[in-house]
Design a protein around this motif. Sequence first.
Motif, mmCIF file in Angstrom:
data_model
loop_
_atom_site.group_PDB
_atom_site.id
_atom_site.type_symbol
_atom_site.label_atom_id
_atom_site.label_comp_id
_atom_site.label_asym_id
_atom_site.label_seq_id
_atom_site.Cartn_x
_atom_site.Cartn_y
_atom_site.Cartn_z
ATOM 1 N N UNK A 1 -25.877 -9.922 -1.714
ATOM 2 C CA UNK A 1 -24.712 -9.365 -1.049
ATOM 3 C C UNK A 1 -23.631 -10.434 -0.930
ATOM 4 N N UNK A 2 -22.418 -10.050 -1.283
ATOM 5 C CA UNK A 2 -21.300 -10.985 -1.157
ATOM 6 C C UNK A 2 -20.913 -11.105 0.314
ATOM 7 N N UNK A 3 -20.527 -12.317 0.698
ATOM 8 C CA UNK A 3 -20.142 -12.571 2.086
ATOM 9 C C UNK A 3 -18.854 -13.376 2.143
ATOM 10 N N UNK A 4 -18.137 -13.202 3.259
ATOM 11 C CA UNK A 4 -16.922 -13.951 3.518
ATOM 12 C C UNK A 4 -16.925 -14.299 5.005
ATOM 13 N N UNK A 5 -16.370 -15.439 5.370
ATOM 14 C CA UNK A 5 -16.285 -15.789 6.790
ATOM 15 C C UNK A 5 -15.027 -15.158 7.388
ATOM 16 N N UNK A 6 -15.004 -15.085 8.703
ATOM 17 C CA UNK A 6 -13.833 -14.546 9.398
ATOM 18 C C UNK A 6 -12.596 -15.390 9.082
ATOM 19 N N UNK A 7 -12.768 -16.708 9.031
ATOM 20 C CA UNK A 7 -11.635 -17.593 8.724
ATOM 21 C C UNK A 7 -11.099 -17.342 7.316
ATOM 22 N N UNK A 8 -11.992 -17.142 6.345
ATOM 23 C CA UNK A 8 -11.560 -16.884 4.970
ATOM 24 C C UNK A 8 -10.813 -15.550 4.874
ATOM 25 N N UNK A 9 -11.314 -14.547 5.583
ATOM 26 C CA UNK A 9 -10.659 -13.240 5.559
ATOM 27 C C UNK A 9 -9.290 -13.317 6.235
ATOM 28 N N UNK A 10 -9.209 -14.027 7.358
ATOM 29 C CA UNK A 10 -7.934 -14.198 8.059
ATOM 30 C C UNK A 10 -6.922 -14.912 7.162
ATOM 31 N N UNK A 11 -7.384 -15.897 6.405
ATOM 32 C CA UNK A 11 -6.499 -16.633 5.489
ATOM 33 C C UNK A 11 -5.944 -15.690 4.426
ATOM 34 N N UNK A 12 -6.791 -14.822 3.876
ATOM 35 C CA UNK A 12 -6.336 -13.859 2.871
ATOM 36 C C UNK A 12 -5.258 -12.944 3.466
ATOM 37 N N UNK A 13 -5.460 -12.502 4.706
ATOM 38 C CA UNK A 13 -4.472 -11.639 5.349
ATOM 39 C C UNK A 13 -3.157 -12.377 5.580
ATOM 40 N N UNK A 14 -3.255 -13.628 6.000
ATOM 41 C CA UNK A 14 -2.041 -14.430 6.233
ATOM 42 C C UNK A 14 -1.263 -14.666 4.944
ATOM 43 N N UNK A 15 -1.986 -14.731 3.830
ATOM 44 C CA UNK A 15 -1.334 -14.912 2.530
ATOM 45 C C UNK A 15 -0.821 -13.580 1.979
ATOM 46 N N UNK A 16 -0.901 -12.546 2.841
ATOM 47 C CA UNK A 16 -0.401 -11.207 2.538
ATOM 48 C C UNK A 16 -1.051 -10.570 1.323
ATOM 49 N N UNK A 17 -2.309 -10.907 1.112
ATOM 50 C CA UNK A 17 -3.067 -10.203 0.084
ATOM 51 C C UNK A 17 -3.285 -8.778 0.569
ATOM 52 N N UNK A 18 -3.254 -7.837 -0.342
ATOM 53 C CA UNK A 18 -3.550 -6.455 0.024
ATOM 54 C C UNK A 18 -5.060 -6.302 0.060
ATOM 55 N N UNK A 19 -5.576 -6.068 1.256
ATOM 56 C CA UNK A 19 -7.018 -5.988 1.441
ATOM 57 C C UNK A 19 -7.403 -4.633 2.015
#
Length: 99
Positions: A1-19
């Motif tokens: 299973x792929x995993x991501x940390x909360x910090x990594x996900x927050x960074x993606x959102x801050x970089x305005x990636x469409x998630x």
Amino acid sequence: MKEITAKELAKKLKEEETLSIIDVREEDEVAQGKIPGTLHIALGQLPERLDEIDKDQQYFIVCRSGGRSGKACAFLSDQGYEVTNMVGGMLAWEDEVEK
């Protein structure tokens, strides 16, 4: 299973990636705050709400601590969806929430 940390996900959102993020917590938990723009589908509702989830997108799955989102990831993966579990869940989320 792929995993991501909360910090990594927050960074993606801050970089305005469409998630695409799905929160699988219960209604009362989500009322306390959720990641902005998140689709709420409680874990128990997933089987009957699959038509709301696009198989052509990748989804990040969130719950309170990472357990239910892990179960949701296993279920959705078995159905052919591309999913990533946010480890630590909302307990690890330090960024903004919407209510």
